[in-house]
Motif scaffolding. Structure first.
Motif, PDB file in Angstrom:
ATOM      1  N   GLY A  46     -11.191  -7.586   7.499  1.00  0.00           N
ATOM      2  CA  GLY A  46     -10.628  -7.189   6.145  1.00  0.00           C
ATOM      3  C   GLY A  46     -11.260  -6.790   5.170  1.00  0.00           C
ATOM      4  O   GLY A  46     -12.415  -7.115   5.423  1.00  0.00           O
ATOM      5  N   ILE A  47     -10.901  -5.774   4.404  1.00  0.00           N
ATOM      6  CA  ILE A  47     -11.203  -6.005   3.156  1.00  0.00           C
ATOM      7  C   ILE A  47     -10.990  -5.704   1.699  1.00  0.00           C
ATOM      8  O   ILE A  47      -9.529  -5.608   1.796  1.00  0.00           O
ATOM      9  N   VAL A  48     -11.241  -6.478   0.546  1.00  0.00           N
ATOM     10  CA  VAL A  48     -10.427  -6.899  -0.146  1.00  0.00           C
ATOM     11  C   VAL A  48     -11.013  -5.904  -1.041  1.00  0.00           C
ATOM     12  O   VAL A  48     -11.995  -5.391  -1.190  1.00  0.00           O
TER      13      VAL A  48
ATOM     14  N   VAL B 127     -10.298   1.867  -1.117  1.00  0.00           N
ATOM     15  CA  VAL B 127     -10.796   1.819   0.638  1.00  0.00           C
ATOM     16  C   VAL B 127     -10.348   2.733   1.587  1.00  0.00           C
ATOM     17  O   VAL B 127     -10.815   3.372   2.374  1.00  0.00           O
TER      18      VAL B 127
ATOM     19  N   LYS C 197     -12.943 -12.297  10.097  1.00  0.00           N
ATOM     20  CA  LYS C 197     -14.164 -11.142   8.155  1.00  0.00           C
ATOM     21  C   LYS C 197     -14.050 -11.019   8.193  1.00  0.00           C
ATOM     22  O   LYS C 197     -13.160  -9.546   7.502  1.00  0.00           O
ATOM     23  N   VAL C 198     -13.933 -10.732   6.084  1.00  0.00           N
ATOM     24  CA  VAL C 198     -13.550 -10.724   5.356  1.00  0.00           C
ATOM     25  C   VAL C 198     -14.586  -9.716   4.377  1.00  0.00           C
ATOM     26  O   VAL C 198     -15.347 -10.085   4.529  1.00  0.00           O
ATOM     27  N   LEU C 199     -14.803  -8.668   4.374  1.00  0.00           N
ATOM     28  CA  LEU C 199     -15.973  -7.755   3.176  1.00  0.00           C
ATOM     29  C   LEU C 199     -14.804  -7.799   2.345  1.00  0.00           C
ATOM     30  O   LEU C 199     -14.083  -7.186   2.324  1.00  0.00           O
TER      31      LEU C 199
ATOM     32  N   PRO D  44     -16.317  -0.002  -1.950  1.00  0.00           N
ATOM     33  CA  PRO D  44     -15.562   0.178  -0.957  1.00  0.00           C
ATOM     34  C   PRO D  44     -16.135   1.163   0.358  1.00  0.00           C
ATOM     35  O   PRO D  44     -15.532   0.797   1.527  1.00  0.00           O
TER      36      PRO D  44
END
Ligand code: FAD
Ligand code: AMP
Lengths: 321, 265
Positions: free
Chosen positions: A298-300, A306, B241-243, B247
């Motif tokens: 995931g990317i928060v 993003v 897995k959280v990034l 960005p």
């Protein structure tokens, strides 16, 4: 009674991949000789590819009315061929074609059908079958009593492995046909490039995209990935994208290698439709969004930053490799 | 036109599915039961046809006591009356799709002159998508499933249908009577209004027992061809897995993870 009959679906003159998956499954089940039944003009041209996938005998119905799909005529023909060939197992693809045809054949033969099957194994004289229910929130184990056992296979789950056999022997079965009732008069392809249920990569957008024109960001990302574009239900309901894009329990159930959910919260109905994806990536500004619970990565962050960054990083990766 | 809509009660799509202790069934306690979402499209289409061509819309459902509420929900949308084949708690849970389709066909056969039978393209519990074609086969009527568009020529008794395929649509022409399976996109189902909810309470729901149809649950269960042996839940998904953070950096790291670890790129 022995052997397996594979009902072959063609698309624009080519054997659909799910039919080859069914051939490979039929060989693996080891129920005896594998026969295929194909419809439509030019069907005998497929003898080579089917032979390579383990088909010994190919039955072809190519004359009218078999040049146009009719559920009543096709189901009656399949039922007659099943009575002649007497297979223990009949395999269909769980496509729009197979989902229309198989249960009608089941009704004509009073034979049991397990539909949209993701797992099938020989177990003595029996088949051990697994199929998703509640859009994949659970799996059901079923058995079919008696023969023939009808199974429709979900596309993209079983492998299709050519074994290198010679072209199948081709013959035409004798079937009686009544006048077709339901007849296909035209087919129109959508302009979307890749069909979601068959896509190996999908980029999906939700309400987080804020406006329909922002789907452009996803299209750019999808282009680099060679992915199809999907959506959550509300954005399809609002007409930002066609209904055919909507993924989930009441839309398309997908099973790609990579599913990228962008600005999608991860409601239970959405997640049900994607839980068979091998790898799920979530991009969302809310670290507590439920989509992160099912994601592998995931990317928060703000998708408007993003997604372009990801598109650029992927381009770089592609160019470097 | 006289139209039957086959309606099924299913767990609300927001339901978290849990297994009963023995794994042989789904836990049903605490489930909120609703009308199968696709059946709403079927009802809406039937109502539109009735309003355009006159006639009546009859709901037909096979299920236990709790389905009456769902039937009333369909009546509140505007259906005229209903036939409810009552499923007894014992035995009938063992019936397969064919058995259930036989029950529905027997219920339809109690009356004459149906022009159309509408179903949902699929029920969101068993996801079988079998009942429509099974009913059509048993009635020996033509069918069209996954219907996105419908035109009725009542005088010629012909239907023109648009059916959804993978990445495509097809046009199908067929005569009436026929069985049609409704897909999302066919129409926008109406909400029951308060007056219609009140009216629905007084509409006829005719209860029919299997015995009235010359059927019994035990022999239908004995004749079943598809046996459900049990259920399992999907394997848990791995820890994500959280990034976070910049960005561009996060995106670059993700690409590396997809390449090296997941081996997708
Ligand atoms: C009977 C029924 C059936 C249903 N079936 C389906 C179905 O099949 N499929 C389906 O998808 N839904 C279905 N739904 C709807 C479902 O319950 C949810 O409402 C829907 O999935 C939510 O869509 P969404 O994630 O796009 O929107 P939201 O829930 O509004 O989520 C938007 C997300 O975007 C994020 N976001 C906002 N701005 C940004 C930004 N700038 N950058 C990054 N992230 C941002 C937010 O944090 C949020 O998580 C169904 C509902 C019902 C009642
Ligand atoms: N028990 C039932 N009673 C009435 N209609 C049903 C029943 N089961 C299935 N149907 C109809 O058949 C459609 C498809 O269901 P299924 O074959 O279970 O996916 C449903 O949307 C309903 O229209």
């Amino acid at each position: 009674m022995s052997g397996t009959l594979v009902i072959v679906e063609q698309l624009e003159g080519r054997v659909r991949r799910v039919a080859l998956e069914a051939c490979t499954t039929a060989v693996r089940l080891g129920q005896g000789p594998v026969t295929a039944l194909a419809f439509g003009a030019g069907a005998s041209a497929v003898a080579e590819v089917l032979g390579a996938h383990g088909i010994e005998q190919l039955l072809v119905l190519s004359e009218a009315p078999f040049d146009r799909y009719s559920s009543d005529v096709f189901a009656s023909a399949v039922a007659q061929v099943v009575r002649q060939v007497e297979p223990t197992v009949v395999l269909f693809g769980a496509t729009a074609f197979g989902k229309d045809l198989a249960p009608r054949v089941s009704g004509l033969l009073k034979a049991g059908l397990a539909s949209d099957v993701t797992g099938v194994d020989a177990d003595g004289d029996d088949l051990a079958i697994t199929r998703p229910v509640y859009a994949g929130k659970a799996f059901q184990r079923v058995r079919i009593v008696g023969t023939p056992k009808l199974v429709s296979l979900r596309p993209n789950v079983q492998p299709a492995t050519p074994g290198g056999g010679a072209a199948a022997r081709v013959s035409t079965p004798a079937v009686e046909v009544a006048a077709p009732q339901a007849v296909v008069t035209a087919t129109q392809r959508n302009d979307e490039t890749v069909e979601l249920t068959e896509a190996s990569r999908i980029v999906s957008g939700g309400r987080g995209l804020k406006a329909p024109e922002n789907f452009r960001l996803l299209e750019e990302l999808a282009a680099v990935l060679g992915a199809a574009v999907g959506s959550s239900r509300p954005v399809a309901d609002e007409g930002w994208v066609p209904h055919s894009y909507h993924v989930g329990q009441t839309g398309k159930v997908v099973s790609p290698d990579l599913y990228v959910a962008v600005g999608i919260s991860g409601a239970i109905q959405h997640v049900a439709g994607i839980s068979n994806s091998k790898c799920i990536v979530a991009i969302n500004s809310d670290p507590d969004a439920p989509i992160f619970k099912v994601a592998n990565y995931g990317i928060v962050g703000d998708l408007f930053q993003v997604v372009p960054a990801l598109t650029a990083a992927l381009k770089e990766h592609v160019e470097a490799s | 036109m006289k139209i039957a809509v086959l309606v099924k009660q299913v767990p609300d799509t927001a339901t978290r599915i849990a297994l009963a202790a023995d794994g042989a069934s789904i836990q049903t306690s605490g489930i909120k039961w609703v009308l199968n979402p696709y059946d709403e499209f079927a009802i809406e289409e039937a109502l539109k046809l009735r309003d355009a061509h006159t006639g009546e819309v009859v709901l037909v459902s096979f299920g236990p006591d709790r389905v009456e509420e769902t039937i009333r929900q369909g009546l509140a949308m505007g259906a005229d009356r209903a036939i409810w084949v009552k499923e007894e708690p014992s035995g009938s849970a063992e019936m397969d799709y064919l058995g259930r389709a036989q029950v529905l066909v027997a219920a339809l056969a109690q009356e004459a002159e149906w022009d159309l039978v509408l179903v949902g393209k699929q029920a969101v519990d068993d996801d079988a998508a079998q009942t429509g074609p099974l009913v059509a086969a048993l009635l020996n009527w033509p069918q069209a499933m996954v219907v996105l568009g419908l035109e009725v020529d009542a005088r010629a008794r012909r239907l023109k249908v648009i059916r959804e395929l993978e990445g495509a649509t097809e046009r199908v022409e067929l005569p009436m009577p026929a069985v049609l399976g409704a897909q999302r996109g066919l129409n926008v189902p109406r909400y029951p209004t308060l007056p219609n909810i009140m009216k629905a309470k007084r509409k006829e729901v005719r209860q029919v027992a299997l015995a009235d149809l010359g059927l019994d649950a035990a022999s239908l269960a004995d004749d079943r061809r598809v046996v459900v042996e049990g259920y399992q839940l999907p394997p848990p998904r791995p820890e994500p897995k959280v990034l976070t953070g910049d960005p561009a950096e996060a995106a670059a790291e993700l690409v590396q993870l997809l390449h090296r670890e997941a081996q997708i790129l």
